[in-house]
Design a protein around this motif. Structure first.
Motif, PDB file in Angstrom:
ATOM      1  N   ARG A 165       0.904  -1.072   0.163  1.00  0.00           N
ATOM      2  CA  ARG A 165       0.080   0.215   0.157  1.00  0.00           C
ATOM      3  C   ARG A 165       0.877   1.259  -0.091  1.00  0.00           C
ATOM      4  NH1 ARG A 165      -5.527  -0.826   2.952  1.00  0.00           N
ATOM      5  NH2 ARG A 165      -5.702  -3.145   3.049  1.00  0.00           N
ATOM      6  N   PRO A 166       0.298   2.298  -0.715  1.00  0.00           N
ATOM      7  CA  PRO A 166       0.933   3.595  -0.680  1.00  0.00           C
ATOM      8  C   PRO A 166       1.167   4.184   0.692  1.00  0.00           C
ATOM      9  CG  PRO A 166      -0.465   3.448  -2.322  1.00  0.00           C
ATOM     10  CD  PRO A 166      -0.699   2.512  -1.700  1.00  0.00           C
ATOM     11  N   ILE A 167       2.267   4.980   1.120  1.00  0.00           N
ATOM     12  CA  ILE A 167       2.288   5.537   2.302  1.00  0.00           C
ATOM     13  C   ILE A 167       2.327   6.973   2.231  1.00  0.00           C
ATOM     14  CG2 ILE A 167       3.517   5.956   4.552  1.00  0.00           C
ATOM     15  CD1 ILE A 167       4.484   3.094   4.280  1.00  0.00           C
ATOM     16  N   THR A 168       1.436   7.764   2.423  1.00  0.00           N
ATOM     17  CA  THR A 168       1.485   9.123   1.988  1.00  0.00           C
ATOM     18  C   THR A 168       1.641  10.183   3.101  1.00  0.00           C
ATOM     19  OG1 THR A 168      -0.955   9.353   2.158  1.00  0.00           O
ATOM     20  CG2 THR A 168      -0.206   8.630   0.016  1.00  0.00           C
ATOM     21  N   VAL A 169       2.072  11.138   2.751  1.00  0.00           N
ATOM     22  CA  VAL A 169       2.114  12.505   3.677  1.00  0.00           C
ATOM     23  C   VAL A 169       1.453  13.545   3.257  1.00  0.00           C
ATOM     24  CG1 VAL A 169       3.676  14.071   4.738  1.00  0.00           C
ATOM     25  CG2 VAL A 169       4.622  11.783   4.475  1.00  0.00           C
ATOM     26  N   ARG A 170       0.743  14.251   4.201  1.00  0.00           N
ATOM     27  CA  ARG A 170      -0.227  15.290   3.909  1.00  0.00           C
ATOM     28  C   ARG A 170      -0.463  16.148   4.977  1.00  0.00           C
ATOM     29  NH1 ARG A 170      -4.317  11.362   4.239  1.00  0.00           N
ATOM     30  NH2 ARG A 170      -6.163  12.109   5.580  1.00  0.00           N
ATOM     31  N   PHE A 171      -0.632  17.389   4.746  1.00  0.00           N
ATOM     32  CA  PHE A 171      -0.611  18.405   5.781  1.00  0.00           C
ATOM     33  C   PHE A 171      -2.261  18.839   5.830  1.00  0.00           C
ATOM     34  CE2 PHE A 171       3.612  18.512   4.647  1.00  0.00           C
ATOM     35  CZ  PHE A 171       4.199  18.624   5.828  1.00  0.00           C
ATOM     36  N   VAL A 172      -2.904  18.996   7.078  1.00  0.00           N
ATOM     37  CA  VAL A 172      -4.361  19.126   7.118  1.00  0.00           C
ATOM     38  C   VAL A 172      -4.333  20.206   8.202  1.00  0.00           C
ATOM     39  CG1 VAL A 172      -5.038  16.803   6.524  1.00  0.00           C
ATOM     40  CG2 VAL A 172      -4.779  17.337   8.791  1.00  0.00           C
ATOM     41  N   THR A 173      -5.425  20.900   8.245  1.00  0.00           N
ATOM     42  CA  THR A 173      -5.792  21.812   9.400  1.00  0.00           C
ATOM     43  C   THR A 173      -6.414  21.043  10.680  1.00  0.00           C
ATOM     44  OG1 THR A 173      -8.390  21.743   8.859  1.00  0.00           O
ATOM     45  CG2 THR A 173      -6.677  23.532   7.603  1.00  0.00           C
ATOM     46  N   PRO A 174      -6.270  21.464  11.747  1.00  0.00           N
ATOM     47  CA  PRO A 174      -6.987  20.765  13.007  1.00  0.00           C
ATOM     48  C   PRO A 174      -8.256  20.430  12.904  1.00  0.00           C
ATOM     49  CG  PRO A 174      -5.598  22.686  13.852  1.00  0.00           C
ATOM     50  CD  PRO A 174      -5.696  22.860  12.163  1.00  0.00           C
ATOM     51  N   GLU A 175      -9.061  21.229  12.069  1.00  0.00           N
ATOM     52  CA  GLU A 175     -10.379  20.984  11.998  1.00  0.00           C
ATOM     53  C   GLU A 175     -10.516  19.487  10.988  1.00  0.00           C
ATOM     54  OE1 GLU A 175      -9.253  23.893  11.259  1.00  0.00           O
ATOM     55  OE2 GLU A 175      -9.785  24.548  13.421  1.00  0.00           O
ATOM     56  N   GLU A 176      -9.846  19.706  10.112  1.00  0.00           N
ATOM     57  CA  GLU A 176      -9.803  18.444   9.109  1.00  0.00           C
ATOM     58  C   GLU A 176      -9.340  17.341   9.893  1.00  0.00           C
ATOM     59  OE1 GLU A 176      -8.967  20.180   4.616  1.00  0.00           O
ATOM     60  OE2 GLU A 176      -7.160  20.045   6.282  1.00  0.00           O
ATOM     61  N   PHE A 177      -8.386  17.634  10.796  1.00  0.00           N
ATOM     62  CA  PHE A 177      -7.799  16.302  11.498  1.00  0.00           C
ATOM     63  C   PHE A 177      -8.866  15.816  12.366  1.00  0.00           C
ATOM     64  CE2 PHE A 177      -5.283  14.564  14.925  1.00  0.00           C
ATOM     65  CZ  PHE A 177      -4.721  13.879  14.184  1.00  0.00           C
ATOM     66  N   ALA A 178      -9.504  16.427  13.049  1.00  0.00           N
ATOM     67  CA  ALA A 178     -10.531  16.062  14.100  1.00  0.00           C
ATOM     68  C   ALA A 178     -11.628  15.442  13.368  1.00  0.00           C
ATOM     69  CB  ALA A 178     -10.972  17.312  14.724  1.00  0.00           C
ATOM     70  N   ARG A 179     -12.080  15.579  12.141  1.00  0.00           N
ATOM     71  CA  ARG A 179     -13.024  15.095  11.602  1.00  0.00           C
ATOM     72  C   ARG A 179     -12.703  13.485  10.789  1.00  0.00           C
ATOM     73  NH1 ARG A 179     -14.192  20.033   9.222  1.00  0.00           N
ATOM     74  NH2 ARG A 179     -13.291  19.563   7.274  1.00  0.00           N
ATOM     75  N   SER A 180     -11.125  13.482  10.846  1.00  0.00           N
ATOM     76  CA  SER A 180     -10.771  12.090  10.210  1.00  0.00           C
ATOM     77  C   SER A 180     -11.159  11.037  10.927  1.00  0.00           C
ATOM     78  CB  SER A 180      -9.088  12.246  10.029  1.00  0.00           C
ATOM     79  OG  SER A 180      -8.753  10.878  10.426  1.00  0.00           O
TER      80      SER A 180
END
Ligand SMILES: [Zn+2]
Length: 241
Positions: free
Chosen positions: A155-170
Motif C-alpha cells: 500500500r502507498p504511504i502518503t504524507v499530507r498537511f491538514v488543518t486541525p479541523e480536518e484532522f478532528a473529522r478524520s
C-alpha cells in the motif's frame, strides 16, 4: 529558523545549506535533511562538508524552530556554505522500521481496539507499547499475520498537511487526539492508504512493500493493561516501490 526538508521528502539524503549560527561544536543550518529525533524516532547522523573542512554529524536535535547539528570537532563559521549528507543506510533502515510500526498500530487497533502508549525505533528493531491486558500466543500470531498481510499489499504511504479541523473529522486516527498540539496551523498526517493514519513528524518509506515482512520477536508485560511488542524485519526491501 531551519527549513525542514525531511517533512516533505523522506528520501532526500543530501542538501546544500548555509550555516546560520555556529556554536563551539554545533551548527544551525538554514535548511536540513537531518531528522532531529522525536516520536520514538532517533535523530540522524551523517557528515558536513565545506571547502576546507569536514565533520561527522553525531546527533541532531530540535530547539524551537532551529535544528542543531552536533559535530565531532570545531564548527565552521556562520555564513559558510556546506553540503549536509545523512548516513542514508541507517536512516532508511529506521524509515522501514517506523513504517512497520504504523502498520502494526493499525493491526492491533483493528484486532483488539488497543491504543498506543509508547514506542521506540532503532535501525535494527523497533518496539511499541499498547493498552492491552492480555497477549496470548494466539493473539501475537494474529497481530503478526495481519501486519504482514498489509505489508505484502504494498500500500502507498502518503504524507499530507491538514488543518486541525480536518484532522478532528478524520475517522482513521488511532492515537489519542489530546497528543496533538493545539496551536498548530497544520498537522502532518502519515497515512497507510486505506488502513491507518497518524499525526506524525517522522520519516517513512513510500510503500509498505519496502518494509518487507516482520516478526514479533519479544513481548513484555509493562504493567496492568500495558504490553510491549518488539519487532524485527525479516525480508529485504522489494523493488516494486
Ligand atoms: Zn510514527
Amino acid at each position: 529558523m531551519t527549513e525542514l526538508l525531511y517533512l516533505r521528502d523522506s528520501y532526500l539524503c543530501e542538501t546544500d545549506a548555509t550555516v546560520q549560527t555556529a556554536g563551539e561544536n554545533t551548527v544551525v543550518l538554514d535548511r536540513t535533511v537531518f531528522y532531529p529525533g522525536g516520536g520514538g524516532q532517533p535523530s540522524d547522523t551523517g557528515v558536513l562538508r565545506w571547502p576546507d573542512g569536514e565533520r561527522r554529524v553525531t546527533e541532531t536535535r530540535r530547539d524551537g524552530e532551529a535544528i542543531w547539528h552536533g559535530l565531532d570537532g570545531p564548527a565552521p563559521a556562520a555564513d559558510t556554505g556546506v553540503r549536509a549528507a545523512l548516513d542514508w543506510d541507517r536512516r532508511y533502515a529506521i524509515m522501514r522500521h517506523h513504517s512497520a510500526l504504523h502498520v502494526l498500530v493499525g493491526a492491533v487497533y483493528r484486532l483488539f481496539d488497543a491504543r498506543v502508549t509508547g514506542g521506540a525505533i532503532y535501525p535494527d528493531r523497533a518496539r511499541m507499547d499498547f493498552s492491552l491486558e492480555d497477549l496470548s500466543k494466539d493473539r501475537i500470531a494474529d497481530i503478526e499475520r495481519e501486519t504482514n498481510r498489509v505489508l505484502a499489499e504494498n500500500r502507498p504511504i502518503t504524507v499530507r498537511f491538514v488543518t486541525p479541523e480536518e484532522f478532528a473529522r478524520s475517522n482513521l486516527v488511532r492515537l489519542a487526539r489530546d497528543l496533538v498540539p493545539k496551536d498548530l496551523e497544520q498537522i502532518r498526517v502519515v497515512e497507510i492508504e486505506g488502513y491507518d493514519a497518524q499525526a506524525d513528524g517522522g520519516t517513512h518509506v513510500a510503500r509498505t512493500g519496502e518494509v518487507g515482512g516482520l516478526r514479533i520477536v519479544k513481548t513484555e508485560n509493562k504493567g496492568k493493561a500495558n504490553r510491549r511488542l518488539e519487532i524485527q524485519l525479516i525480508a529485504p526491501r522489494t523493488d516494486s516501490g
